[in-house]
Design a protein around this motif. Structure first.
Motif: not given
Length: 386
Positions: A14-15, A18, A21-22, A38, A43, A227
């Motif tokens: 999950i990290g 993230a 995505h950043a 994404y 997703t 994902s």
């Protein structure tokens, strides 16, 4: 209590998503031009399939163990159902052939003058006469197709569950005179052995439609980001593979085999990204995002290439390696255009069932299940199966 490494790694997964995505937000492109970006529905579908893949082994065990010959009490019943369905299907084949071949007159034996009159009458009746087989009631054709599907499905299920039971790590380790121990070298042997067997299973998953029906889930997304790595199959319990239990026969303890499985899956997570480009000398030995992007491509030159997991050496050795040298088009050669997890998980199985039901010989029925997906798609197109 044993800890599944893939479950323990979920917070890291999950990290990492993230962070990816950043990175995408910090490096914007024209909307719709980067497949790695994404998209919410895609997703959610991938994460749903990931959760399903974690629960699937436990559900499959409860459902399949009772149907496994020699393990569950319903195994013999399943065998009997399959045999009966096969016999009835064969009887139906004979009836269809006799309707098709036994009642239709040979055009060569009909005088030309008579044939001319017949054709004129057929035109008056708004079309040619319908062959006897086509006049068969649709309900009978559907029943015949259902029997064929039952025969093939029950045989495949019995075969896969029996094979899995016979080749489990615990069973084969108990029969092995070898034990390589539990140290770091034993773990390394387990990881390398798993990686080698994984290459062949992954390759077979692209070369046999039965295995492809399980694996296609992972290739169904037209996106490519972290994902996508979690879009995992949920039907691995009903497939037929090179058994990882062979490692146990070679003396690798079952607990180490499970650790090797976890390490293998965790390694594969990070290579599902467009944020990382080429990695120099690393790409000579190891699988990388660049190599795996090729594997997910539907480009003609990229189909069925780069099957390795940790090491890319297997592809280089066995002739399935392809360099990334053109933009990758992700997804399937014929995409399903759906984010529904149930459709993602079952669409190829449903297509196989339709093909088996429409086939008129055992050769074609088993070919639709066992031969390459490309053969099946070409064959069903020729037969006019919707």
């Amino acid at each position: 209590m044993k800890v599944d490494l893939t479950v323990a790694a979920i917070p890291a997964f999950i990290g990492a998503m993230a962070a990816e995505h950043a990175w995408q937000r910090a490096h914007p492109v024209e909307p719709g031009t980067r497949a790695g970006d994404y998209q919410l529905a895609d997703t959610v579908a991938s994460l749903s399939m990931g959760v399903g893949s974690l629960a699937a082994p436990y559900v499959a065990r409860r459902l399949l163990d009772p149907l496994t010959p020699g393990v569950g009490r319903h195994g013999r019943t399943l065998l009997a159902v399959g045999a009966a369905a096969a016999v009835l299907t064969t009887v139906g084949d004979v009836v269809r052939r006799r309707l098709r071949d036994g009642r239709l007159p040979d055009p060569q034996t009909v005088p030309a003058q008579v044939r001319e009159v017949q054709e004129e009458l057929a035109d008056i009746r708004q079309g040619p006469a319908v062959p006897p087989e086509e006049r068969t009631r649709p309900v009978l054709r559907r029943a015949h197709g259902a029997l064929a599907v039952s025969a093939v499905a029950s045989t495949a299920l019995v075969t896969s569950t029996t094979w899995a039971a016979m080749t489990s790590g615990k069973r084969l380790f108990a029969r092995s005179p070898l034990d390589v121990g539990g140290g770091r070298w034993a773990l390394l042997a387990a990881v390398l052995g798993w990686d080698f067997i994984y290459y062949w299973n992954h390759r077979l998953s692209h070369e046999s439609r039965w295995l492809w029906a399980v694996h296609v889930v992972h290739h169904s997304s037209e996106r490519y980001n972290l994902s996508t790595a979690l879009r995992q199959p949920v039907a691995e319990g009903v497939t037929l593979t090179v058994p990882y239990g062979l490692l146990a026969l070679a003396g690798v303890r079952p607990a180490l085999i499970e650790q090797a499985r976890g390490i293998n899956l965790i390694y594969q997570f990070w290579i599902h990204t467009e944020a990382i480009q080429r990695l120099g000398w690393v790409e000579k030995v190891f699988n990388t995002p660049s190599h795996h992007r090729v594997h997910h491509g539907s480009n003609r030159d990229y189909l069925d290439r780069n099957h390795g997991s940790i090491l890319i050496l297997w592809d280089r050795l066995f002739g399935t390696f392809e360099e990334e040298d053109e933009p990758v088009v992700y997804g399937l050669t014929s995409n399903i255009e759906s984010y529904d997890p149930l459709r993602i998980a079952t669409h190829e199985w449903r297509d196989i069932a339709a093909d088996v039901a429409a086939a008129d010989s055992w050769h074609d029925r088993w070919s639709f299940l066992l031969r390459r997906p490309g053969w099946a798609y070409a064959r069903r197109a020729t037969a006019g199966v919707a």
